[in-house]
Write a protein that holds these residues in place. Structure first.
Motif, PDB file in Angstrom:
ATOM      1  N   LEU A   1      22.866  20.202  -5.582  1.00 28.33           N
ATOM      2  CA  LEU A   1      24.202  19.866  -5.104  1.00 28.33           C
ATOM      3  C   LEU A   1      25.205  19.749  -6.243  1.00 28.33           C
ATOM      4  O   LEU A   1      26.412  19.841  -6.020  1.00 28.33           O
ATOM      5  CB  LEU A   1      24.165  18.564  -4.308  1.00 28.33           C
ATOM      6  N   SER A   2      24.718  19.539  -7.461  1.00 32.46           N
ATOM      7  CA  SER A   2      25.609  19.303  -8.597  1.00 32.46           C
ATOM      8  C   SER A   2      25.824  20.528  -9.476  1.00 32.46           C
ATOM      9  O   SER A   2      26.799  20.586 -10.220  1.00 32.46           O
ATOM     10  CB  SER A   2      25.063  18.169  -9.464  1.00 32.46           C
ATOM     11  N   ARG A   3      24.912  21.492  -9.432  1.00 33.22           N
ATOM     12  CA  ARG A   3      25.077  22.727 -10.212  1.00 33.22           C
ATOM     13  C   ARG A   3      24.244  23.821  -9.574  1.00 33.22           C
ATOM     14  O   ARG A   3      23.154  23.576  -9.060  1.00 33.22           O
ATOM     15  CB  ARG A   3      24.691  22.533 -11.684  1.00 33.22           C
ATOM     16  N   ARG A   4      24.773  25.018  -9.607  1.00 33.03           N
ATOM     17  CA  ARG A   4      24.166  26.131  -8.880  1.00 33.03           C
ATOM     18  C   ARG A   4      22.771  26.497  -9.373  1.00 33.03           C
ATOM     19  O   ARG A   4      21.997  27.090  -8.647  1.00 33.03           O
ATOM     20  CB  ARG A   4      25.080  27.353  -8.963  1.00 33.03           C
TER      21      ARG A   4
ATOM     22  N   TRP B   1      29.713  17.611 -12.938  1.00 39.81           N
ATOM     23  CA  TRP B   1      28.766  16.526 -12.709  1.00 39.81           C
ATOM     24  C   TRP B   1      27.797  16.339 -13.867  1.00 39.81           C
ATOM     25  O   TRP B   1      27.061  15.364 -13.912  1.00 39.81           O
ATOM     26  CB  TRP B   1      27.989  16.748 -11.407  1.00 39.81           C
ATOM     27  N   SER B   2      27.790  17.270 -14.806  1.00 38.35           N
ATOM     28  CA  SER B   2      26.900  17.112 -15.953  1.00 38.35           C
ATOM     29  C   SER B   2      27.361  17.998 -17.090  1.00 38.35           C
ATOM     30  O   SER B   2      28.041  19.015 -16.885  1.00 38.35           O
ATOM     31  CB  SER B   2      25.446  17.470 -15.576  1.00 38.35           C
ATOM     32  N   LEU B   3      26.975  17.626 -18.304  1.00 41.11           N
ATOM     33  CA  LEU B   3      27.226  18.473 -19.463  1.00 41.11           C
ATOM     34  C   LEU B   3      26.430  19.766 -19.371  1.00 41.11           C
ATOM     35  O   LEU B   3      26.888  20.824 -19.807  1.00 41.11           O
ATOM     36  CB  LEU B   3      26.861  17.712 -20.734  1.00 41.11           C
ATOM     37  N   ARG B   4      25.247  19.676 -18.793  1.00 39.82           N
ATOM     38  CA  ARG B   4      24.425  20.881 -18.645  1.00 39.82           C
ATOM     39  C   ARG B   4      25.122  21.918 -17.771  1.00 39.82           C
ATOM     40  O   ARG B   4      25.094  23.119 -18.066  1.00 39.82           O
ATOM     41  CB  ARG B   4      23.070  20.512 -18.051  1.00 39.82           C
TER      42      ARG B   4
ATOM     43  N   CYS C   1      26.701  12.135 -15.248  1.00 39.63           N
ATOM     44  CA  CYS C   1      25.824  12.883 -16.138  1.00 39.63           C
ATOM     45  C   CYS C   1      24.708  11.981 -16.695  1.00 39.63           C
ATOM     46  O   CYS C   1      25.001  10.998 -17.385  1.00 39.63           O
ATOM     47  CB  CYS C   1      26.618  13.498 -17.278  1.00 39.63           C
ATOM     48  N   ALA C   2      23.471  12.341 -16.419  1.00 43.63           N
ATOM     49  CA  ALA C   2      22.339  11.529 -16.895  1.00 43.63           C
ATOM     50  C   ALA C   2      22.185  11.596 -18.411  1.00 43.63           C
ATOM     51  O   ALA C   2      21.634  10.689 -19.019  1.00 43.63           O
ATOM     52  CB  ALA C   2      21.045  11.995 -16.218  1.00 43.63           C
ATOM     53  N   GLU C   3      22.680  12.668 -19.036  1.00 46.87           N
ATOM     54  CA  GLU C   3      22.656  12.751 -20.500  1.00 46.87           C
ATOM     55  C   GLU C   3      23.573  11.716 -21.123  1.00 46.87           C
ATOM     56  O   GLU C   3      23.337  11.233 -22.234  1.00 46.87           O
ATOM     57  CB  GLU C   3      23.144  14.137 -20.971  1.00 46.87           C
ATOM     58  N   THR C   4      24.627  11.395 -20.421  1.00 46.83           N
ATOM     59  CA  THR C   4      25.693  10.570 -20.976  1.00 46.83           C
ATOM     60  C   THR C   4      25.468   9.083 -20.750  1.00 46.83           C
ATOM     61  O   THR C   4      25.731   8.259 -21.635  1.00 46.83           O
ATOM     62  CB  THR C   4      27.039  10.990 -20.346  1.00 46.83           C
ATOM     63  N   PHE C   5      24.981   8.717 -19.549  1.00 46.84           N
ATOM     64  CA  PHE C   5      24.897   7.322 -19.178  1.00 46.84           C
ATOM     65  C   PHE C   5      23.450   6.838 -19.220  1.00 46.84           C
ATOM     66  O   PHE C   5      22.568   7.412 -18.581  1.00 46.84           O
ATOM     67  CB  PHE C   5      25.489   7.086 -17.796  1.00 46.84           C
TER      68      PHE C   5
END
Length: 283
Positions: free
Chosen positions: A25-28, A225-228, A274-278
């Motif tokens: 849902l956050s990235r293709r 939704w994310s840096l990735r 973003c799970a990388e960030t937080f």
């Protein structure tokens, strides 16, 4: 004694709970399996303007607003978790703060605003007029679809916020921001700039801090939704984008962020989920 005249703002990232949903849902290029999405917020300790909070994550108001039907569907589709230690007042207390001097709401989706109502004293709110006026449009199902359950919408409508549209444009457009229209200088000194990020929700904007103790920082809310997703040029699928906003505007904003990251590698981009960030320490 700290030299406030020469001190730089300090930025601290807070995770005020999280929700769980399929990664795709956050990235293709995401997977079907569910993952945790942090509800990110940021505390800015500004030497001249005090304690500034950007977004507020989840709070008790979210769970109260989604207790009945049809609002409970929101909680079922994206189950949210908020441990007591992760609630906004407890996290602010770690910095010796009871009430921030200013709360800035990037947009008015439930996972960005609910924590505000956990504060014992209601601080001044700054948001976009476009987002606030949109609270008056549509019925119960429409506002639920738009990410703001009806009981929470009513609590937001009772606020008397200030609006970023009333702030003056900055004297100079920062390098790399020429394609971001409508920048506003929140304090009139160039230290905190509101940057419209259209496409997700209504009236969404981010905050750019040209100087902090750890370099330039750009809080981009849900523009990615994310840096990735930004690195891989993988915006959310059409279903996700169109359910909460405007596909064309979202993709244009997403492209502008990718271009900014190329020309301004010194800027740290900070997506709210973003799970990388937080850090998941408390949540």
């Amino acid at each position: 004694m700290r030299d406030l005249a020469n001190a730089l703002p300090e930025l601290f990232l807070l995770q005020i709970g999280h929700c769980r949903a399929p990664e795709i849902l956050s990235r293709r290029k995401g997977r079907l399996r569910p993952v945790d999405f942090p509800a990110g917020a940021a505390l800015i300790l500004h030497p001249r303007h005090g304690a500034i909070l950007f977004d507020t994550g989840y709070g008790r108001a979210f769970f109260e607003a989604t207790a009945g039907f049809p609002e409970r569907l929101y909680r079922w589709m994206t189950p949210a978790t908020l441990p007591e230690a992760a609630r906004l007042p407890q996290q602010l207390a770690r910095f010796g703060i009871d009430t921030p001097d200013l709360v800035i709401l990037s947009h008015l989706h439930a996972d960005h605003v609910a924590g505000y109502f956990d504060l014992t004293t209601a601080p001044t709110v700054l948001t976009s007029r476009e987002a606030f006026e949109a609270l008056d449009r549509g019925g119960r199902l429409a506002t639920l679809k738009a990410g703001c359950p009806e009981p929470l919408r009513q609590r937001l409508k009772a606020l008397r916020p200030s609006f970023i549209e009333n702030c003056a444009p900055p004297d100079l457009i920062p390098e790399g921001f020429a394609d971001f229209a409508g920048l506003r200088d929140i304090f009139g000194d160039g230290s905190v700039l509101a940057v419209p990020l259209p496409g997700h929700g209504i009236g969404q904007f981010g905050l750019f801090l040209p100087e902090t103790s750890t370099g330039p920082q750009f809080l981009i809310a849900d523009a990615a939704w994310s840096l990735r997703a930004l690195r891989e040029n993988a915006p959310p699928p059409n279903m996700s984008v169109m359910s909460l906003g405007n596909k064309g505007n979202y993709l244009k904003t997403f492209l502008n962020l990718r271009m900014l990251s190329c020309v301004r590698s010194d800027i740290r981009l900070l997506p709210s989920h973003c799970a990388e960030t937080f850090s998941p320490t408390l949540c």
